[in-house]
Scaffold this active site. Sequence first.
Site, mmCIF file in Angstrom:
data_model
loop_
_atom_site.group_PDB
_atom_site.id
_atom_site.type_symbol
_atom_site.label_atom_id
_atom_site.label_comp_id
_atom_site.label_asym_id
_atom_site.label_seq_id
_atom_site.Cartn_x
_atom_site.Cartn_y
_atom_site.Cartn_z
ATOM 1 N N TYR A 132 0.773 -1.166 -0.029
ATOM 2 C CA TYR A 132 -0.040 -0.031 0.056
ATOM 3 C C TYR A 132 0.807 1.324 0.021
ATOM 4 O O TYR A 132 0.619 2.113 -0.784
ATOM 5 C CB TYR A 132 -1.222 -0.044 1.155
ATOM 6 C CG TYR A 132 -1.831 1.164 1.392
ATOM 7 C CD1 TYR A 132 -2.809 1.453 0.410
ATOM 8 C CD2 TYR A 132 -1.478 1.983 2.160
ATOM 9 C CE1 TYR A 132 -3.643 2.330 0.603
ATOM 10 C CE2 TYR A 132 -2.648 3.173 2.348
ATOM 11 C CZ TYR A 132 -3.604 3.388 1.525
ATOM 12 O OH TYR A 132 -4.388 4.555 1.353
ATOM 13 N N GLU A 165 -11.877 5.312 4.054
ATOM 14 C CA GLU A 165 -11.335 6.040 5.043
ATOM 15 C C GLU A 165 -12.422 6.424 6.110
ATOM 16 O O GLU A 165 -12.049 6.207 7.501
ATOM 17 C CB GLU A 165 -10.859 7.634 4.701
ATOM 18 C CG GLU A 165 -9.675 7.514 3.765
ATOM 19 C CD GLU A 165 -8.379 6.924 4.600
ATOM 20 O OE1 GLU A 165 -8.338 6.975 5.695
ATOM 21 O OE2 GLU A 165 -7.544 6.617 3.660
ATOM 22 N N TRP A 174 -6.214 0.603 10.058
ATOM 23 C CA TRP A 174 -6.151 0.782 8.297
ATOM 24 C C TRP A 174 -5.710 -0.681 8.113
ATOM 25 O O TRP A 174 -6.124 -1.185 6.927
ATOM 26 C CB TRP A 174 -5.051 1.683 8.058
ATOM 27 C CG TRP A 174 -5.239 1.699 6.443
ATOM 28 C CD1 TRP A 174 -4.161 1.536 5.662
ATOM 29 C CD2 TRP A 174 -6.338 2.258 5.681
ATOM 30 N NE1 TRP A 174 -4.700 1.686 4.341
ATOM 31 C CE2 TRP A 174 -5.975 2.240 4.365
ATOM 32 C CE3 TRP A 174 -7.414 2.716 6.036
ATOM 33 C CZ2 TRP A 174 -6.752 2.605 3.470
ATOM 34 C CZ3 TRP A 174 -8.346 3.023 4.857
ATOM 35 C CH2 TRP A 174 -7.924 2.840 3.691
#
Length: 192
Positions: free
Chosen positions: A28, A50, A58
Amino acid sequence: MTASGAVRGEDGLLRCPWGLSTPDYVRYHDEEWGRPVTSTSGLYERLTLEAFQSGLSWLTILRKREGFRDAFAGFDPEKVAAFDADDVARLLADARIVRNRLKIEAAVDNARAVVAAGERFAATVLSFAEPGRPRPVTLAEVPAQTVRSKQLAKELKGLGLRFVGPTTAYALMQAVGLVDDHLVDCHVEPGK
């Protein structure tokens, strides 16, 4: 570790420290975070993810991302805007995603707002780009929110979107390359 806090990975490349903790994060960090996203569906996807991340790791979102994509019709705002109560019930039962009713309903409502806004949605988000802003030297210089993210959150709420506070707005700005928060010594080049 360099003076900036960048850390050398096994491949010899310097990265932001968070980008080395798992292979998911390496991928990522290196391939996506901070890279320009300009399409409406891409911006809607990042904003939705988000918002779902709020209060969670995350990494949880990254590992469920393909499930999210499948469950939310590839993050096509037109398709998600057509979701009804049966779709919300289906999503609440889908273990491949984060099953939070408020976040699911916000994602559907946000798709409707994105569709209603048309080109204004992407134009609004992209107008908050800060090209040329210096990269941070240390992680301590990376804010959770800024004056600009507060303004973006307000603009998005004005378009009818929900679950878009200033912290989520700033995370979106980072994710889609509106700000470059890779550490100055990180190997990732801004905007590419």
